[in-house]
Design a protein around this motif. Structure first.
Motif, PDB file in Angstrom:
ATOM      1  N   VAL A 114     -36.998 -14.946 -24.501  1.00 22.91           N
ATOM      2  CA  VAL A 114     -35.621 -15.263 -24.324  1.00 22.91           C
ATOM      3  C   VAL A 114     -34.741 -13.819 -24.680  1.00 22.91           C
ATOM      4  N   SER A 115     -34.917 -13.071 -25.717  1.00 24.54           N
ATOM      5  CA  SER A 115     -34.394 -11.931 -26.007  1.00 24.54           C
ATOM      6  C   SER A 115     -34.528 -11.057 -25.036  1.00 24.54           C
ATOM      7  N   ILE A 116     -35.680 -10.908 -24.514  1.00 28.97           N
ATOM      8  CA  ILE A 116     -36.124  -9.837 -23.602  1.00 28.97           C
ATOM      9  C   ILE A 116     -35.277 -10.335 -22.214  1.00 28.97           C
ATOM     10  N   ALA A 117     -35.586 -11.619 -21.862  1.00 28.64           N
ATOM     11  CA  ALA A 117     -34.620 -11.922 -20.502  1.00 28.64           C
ATOM     12  C   ALA A 117     -33.286 -11.745 -20.503  1.00 28.64           C
ATOM     13  N   ARG A 118     -32.584 -11.889 -21.953  1.00 27.19           N
ATOM     14  CA  ARG A 118     -31.227 -11.604 -22.153  1.00 27.19           C
ATOM     15  C   ARG A 118     -31.041 -10.207 -21.517  1.00 27.19           C
ATOM     16  N   SER A 119     -31.615  -9.320 -22.436  1.00 26.67           N
ATOM     17  CA  SER A 119     -31.707  -8.023 -22.260  1.00 26.67           C
ATOM     18  C   SER A 119     -31.736  -7.405 -20.981  1.00 26.67           C
ATOM     19  N   GLN A 120     -32.815  -7.979 -20.141  1.00 19.09           N
ATOM     20  CA  GLN A 120     -32.769  -7.634 -18.813  1.00 19.09           C
ATOM     21  C   GLN A 120     -31.654  -8.103 -17.843  1.00 19.09           C
ATOM     22  N   LEU A 121     -31.040  -9.274 -18.182  1.00 16.70           N
ATOM     23  CA  LEU A 121     -30.076  -9.661 -17.477  1.00 16.70           C
ATOM     24  C   LEU A 121     -28.730  -8.928 -17.625  1.00 16.70           C
ATOM     25  N   GLU A 122     -28.722  -8.333 -19.145  1.00 19.37           N
ATOM     26  CA  GLU A 122     -27.639  -7.294 -19.280  1.00 19.37           C
ATOM     27  C   GLU A 122     -27.531  -6.058 -18.634  1.00 19.37           C
ATOM     28  N   ALA A 135     -32.121 -13.522 -10.051  1.00 17.67           N
ATOM     29  CA  ALA A 135     -33.346 -13.533 -10.510  1.00 17.67           C
ATOM     30  C   ALA A 135     -33.436 -13.494 -12.152  1.00 17.67           C
ATOM     31  N   ASP A 136     -32.917 -12.708 -12.758  1.00 18.85           N
ATOM     32  CA  ASP A 136     -32.747 -12.549 -14.086  1.00 18.85           C
ATOM     33  C   ASP A 136     -32.068 -13.584 -14.915  1.00 18.85           C
ATOM     34  N   LYS A 137     -31.025 -14.119 -14.201  1.00 21.38           N
ATOM     35  CA  LYS A 137     -30.592 -15.385 -14.755  1.00 21.38           C
ATOM     36  C   LYS A 137     -31.503 -16.658 -14.799  1.00 21.38           C
ATOM     37  N   ALA A 138     -32.199 -16.719 -13.639  1.00 24.57           N
ATOM     38  CA  ALA A 138     -33.328 -18.014 -13.630  1.00 24.57           C
ATOM     39  C   ALA A 138     -34.321 -17.605 -14.515  1.00 24.57           C
ATOM     40  N   SER A 139     -34.519 -16.363 -14.875  1.00 25.40           N
ATOM     41  CA  SER A 139     -35.713 -15.948 -15.843  1.00 25.40           C
ATOM     42  C   SER A 139     -35.250 -16.481 -17.347  1.00 25.40           C
ATOM     43  N   LEU A 140     -34.039 -16.147 -17.637  1.00 26.14           N
ATOM     44  CA  LEU A 140     -33.351 -16.415 -18.953  1.00 26.14           C
ATOM     45  C   LEU A 140     -33.079 -17.844 -18.881  1.00 26.14           C
ATOM     46  N   VAL A 141     -33.003 -18.961 -17.846  1.00 26.80           N
ATOM     47  CA  VAL A 141     -32.881 -20.070 -18.249  1.00 26.80           C
ATOM     48  C   VAL A 141     -34.428 -20.860 -18.270  1.00 26.80           C
ATOM     49  N   ALA A 165     -35.813  -1.895  -9.172  1.00 31.13           N
ATOM     50  CA  ALA A 165     -36.162  -3.266  -9.642  1.00 31.13           C
ATOM     51  C   ALA A 165     -37.551  -3.539  -9.888  1.00 31.13           C
ATOM     52  N   ASN A 166     -38.588  -2.732  -9.218  1.00 34.02           N
ATOM     53  CA  ASN A 166     -39.942  -2.679  -9.764  1.00 34.02           C
ATOM     54  C   ASN A 166     -40.042  -1.981 -11.002  1.00 34.02           C
ATOM     55  N   ALA A 167     -39.533  -0.809 -11.207  1.00 35.70           N
ATOM     56  CA  ALA A 167     -39.545  -0.386 -12.788  1.00 35.70           C
ATOM     57  C   ALA A 167     -39.030  -1.292 -13.588  1.00 35.70           C
ATOM     58  N   LYS A 168     -37.966  -2.054 -13.109  1.00 33.90           N
ATOM     59  CA  LYS A 168     -37.364  -2.939 -14.457  1.00 33.90           C
ATOM     60  C   LYS A 168     -38.125  -3.933 -14.568  1.00 33.90           C
ATOM     61  N   ALA A 169     -38.947  -4.471 -13.521  1.00 30.21           N
ATOM     62  CA  ALA A 169     -39.902  -5.656 -13.784  1.00 30.21           C
ATOM     63  C   ALA A 169     -41.155  -5.135 -14.421  1.00 30.21           C
ATOM     64  N   GLU A 170     -41.517  -3.957 -14.486  1.00 32.45           N
ATOM     65  CA  GLU A 170     -42.525  -3.554 -15.224  1.00 32.45           C
ATOM     66  C   GLU A 170     -42.376  -3.297 -16.565  1.00 32.45           C
ATOM     67  N   VAL A 171     -40.979  -2.983 -17.047  1.00 33.60           N
ATOM     68  CA  VAL A 171     -40.488  -3.004 -18.200  1.00 33.60           C
ATOM     69  C   VAL A 171     -40.642  -4.483 -18.895  1.00 33.60           C
ATOM     70  N   GLU A 172     -39.796  -5.474 -18.223  1.00 34.03           N
ATOM     71  CA  GLU A 172     -39.930  -6.829 -18.594  1.00 34.03           C
ATOM     72  C   GLU A 172     -41.428  -7.125 -18.864  1.00 34.03           C
ATOM     73  N   LYS A 173     -42.341  -6.898 -18.038  1.00 33.89           N
ATOM     74  CA  LYS A 173     -43.905  -7.340 -17.970  1.00 33.89           C
ATOM     75  C   LYS A 173     -44.535  -6.599 -19.489  1.00 33.89           C
ATOM     76  N   ALA A 174     -44.201  -5.481 -19.299  1.00 32.81           N
ATOM     77  CA  ALA A 174     -44.658  -4.789 -20.528  1.00 32.81           C
ATOM     78  C   ALA A 174     -44.102  -5.329 -22.010  1.00 32.81           C
ATOM     79  N   GLN A 175     -42.661  -5.716 -22.000  1.00 37.74           N
ATOM     80  CA  GLN A 175     -42.198  -6.363 -23.234  1.00 37.74           C
ATOM     81  C   GLN A 175     -42.744  -7.617 -23.634  1.00 37.74           C
TER      82      GLN A 175
END
Length: 450
Positions: free
Chosen positions: A166-174, A206-212, A418-428
């Protein structure tokens, strides 16, 4: 460049998905309830105090204690009293044991006691068996406590993992929201096209959906933990864990040391050993039926008569008590000769039970060794994955910073960003998973050693 229509459809679908997930119910906790911080140790303690299996195990231990007391008390003599009365009409027994034509009333009372002198050591074997059965019930209760503790630990760490997601998703949304504001400013200044803004909006959706989704996963994981703890809805809990709770690989002992200690201390092994010992005492008790039994007995009796036809024949009540009393002692021996093979068959069944318990002990030892090896090598692999995930996250963050700088300078577009950001989220997420997986496996090893 994809057409605007496709971007708009994706944006609408993501928004609808986020709204759908946002309508999922949360755990039914009163809104005015004060939120309490719960550590893993506190959750385990609460679960052990309120779990039904633990309460049942305590009852089994108490039953074993009562059975042991009953076995010990069988050494003592038994004492019984009797009291009776008869009214005769017509012919009735007289004082000299003859029958005469009269009516009378008579009464009698007595005390008798018997003491087992020798029963082929059956009582001793039954006491020994009751002691072992009590120990087995105690170890079974301890095994239930460990299993529940492991289950709570697994559910607790799942909650912490989902909470970190949840924290990771919230950070990605920000980050995506901040990038959307930047893209809108660049569009207004004419630096980028409208399609780039749409891509930013799609990324935010997409980030909002992921957070929810992650919030719902956290809610369900927390619900699973509360149900396993038998926690009422009136308590609002917030699981917390110190960042320093992550163990070090150096803290894990050698595999042979873990197994040797577990074989001596783990309740599953001690329960299997106690069950085997109990079956051996049951075999000895069954064999004792081949031997004779000796009982010592003693008693006292008295009686009074009152002739209703000829009262001149009556003597006083106290004189009858003094003259009619009798005492006795006796010794009886019962020698088994033929019991329709019941004793022999009981012995054979007891031998089969011993063999069965020996097999179960061997299986318990092999199962324990397998579980320890899986947990040990799983912990080693999880630690290696943890280190790799840390390096992967560092590389993903570096690549993301480069892509962000390229996007800001106009040398890249939103797809690469977006791809680079998705890789960060996946790695986190991978790092969080490997971290909690490593913690769980180390805790499993610690439970085996306690």
């Amino acid at each position: 460049m994809k057409p605007y229509g496709i971007h708009i459809c994706i944006l609408v679908w993501l928004c609808c998905t986020a709204q759908l997930f946002g309508q999922q119910p949360a755990a039914s906790v009163p809104e005015d309830a004060a939120v309490e911080e719960w550590t893993l140790e506190k959750c385990i303690g609460y679960a052990l105090e309120h779990n039904t299996d633990i309460a049942t195990g305590r009852l089994e231990v108490e039953s074993g204690k009562i059975a042991l007391n009953s076995a010990r008390m069988s050494r003592l003599p038994d004492l019984s009293a009797s009291l009776g009365g008869n009214v005769y009409f017509g012919r009735s027994p007289s004082r000299d044991a003859s029958y005469i034509d009269n009516s009378q009333i008579s009464g009698s009372f007595g005390l008798s006691a018997s003491l087992p002198v020798y029963q082929g050591l059956r009582i001793k074997h039954e006491i020994d068996k009751a002691k072992i059965d009590f120990e087995a019930a105690t170890q079974n209760l301890e095994l239930a406590r460990k299993n529940i503790s492991l289950n709570i630990a697994s559910l607790f760490l799942q909650v912490m993992y989902d909470k970190e997601l949840v924290s990771i998703a919230r950070s990605q949304l920000e980050m995506s929201t901040s990038q959307l504001e930047l893209s809108r400013g660049q569009f207004e200044s004419g630096r980028i096209s409208r399609s780039e803004v749409v891509r930013s909006e799609s990324l935010v959706a997409a980030d909002k959906a992921s957070l929810v989704q992650n919030e719902n996963s956290y809610t369900l994981a927390l619900l699973d933990l509360r149900q396993a703890m038998n926690m009422p809805d009136s308590i609002a809990m917030a699981p917390v864990m110190d960042i320093y709770d992550v163990p070090r690989i150096e803290e894990i002992p050698a595999l042979s040391q873990i197994y040797e200690q577990s074989v001596r201390l783990h309740p599953s092994i001690k329960y299997a050993e106690a069950s085997l010992q109990s079956s051996r005492f049951a075999l000895k008790s069954a064999k004792s039926a081949y031997q004779p039994t000796v009982y010592f007995s003693a008693g006292y009796g008295n009686s009074v008569y009152s002739n209703l036809t000829d009262k001149s024949m009556n003597t006083s009540f106290w004189n009858q008590l003094q003259g009619n009393g009798n005492e006795y002692i006796g010794l009886s021996i019962s020698i088994p000769i033929f019991s329709r093979n019941s004793v022999r068959n009981n012995v054979r069944i007891s031998k089969l039970s011993v063999t069965r318990q020996e097999l179960m002990l061997g299986e318990a030892q092999k199962s324990l060794k397998k579980e320890i090896e899986q947990a040990y090598y799983g912990a080693i692999a999880a630690y290696s994955t943890l280190n790799s995930s840390q390096k992967a996250l560092e590389a993903a963050l570096l690549n993301f910073e480069n892509e962000k700088a390229s996007l800001d300078s106009g040398r890249s577009d939103m797809y690469d960003y977006a791809n680079a950001k998705a890789e960060v989220e996946k790695a986190q997420a991978t790092l969080a998973h490997s971290k909690y997986d490593f913690i769980l496996r180390v805790k499993i090893l610690n439970f085996y050693m306690l």
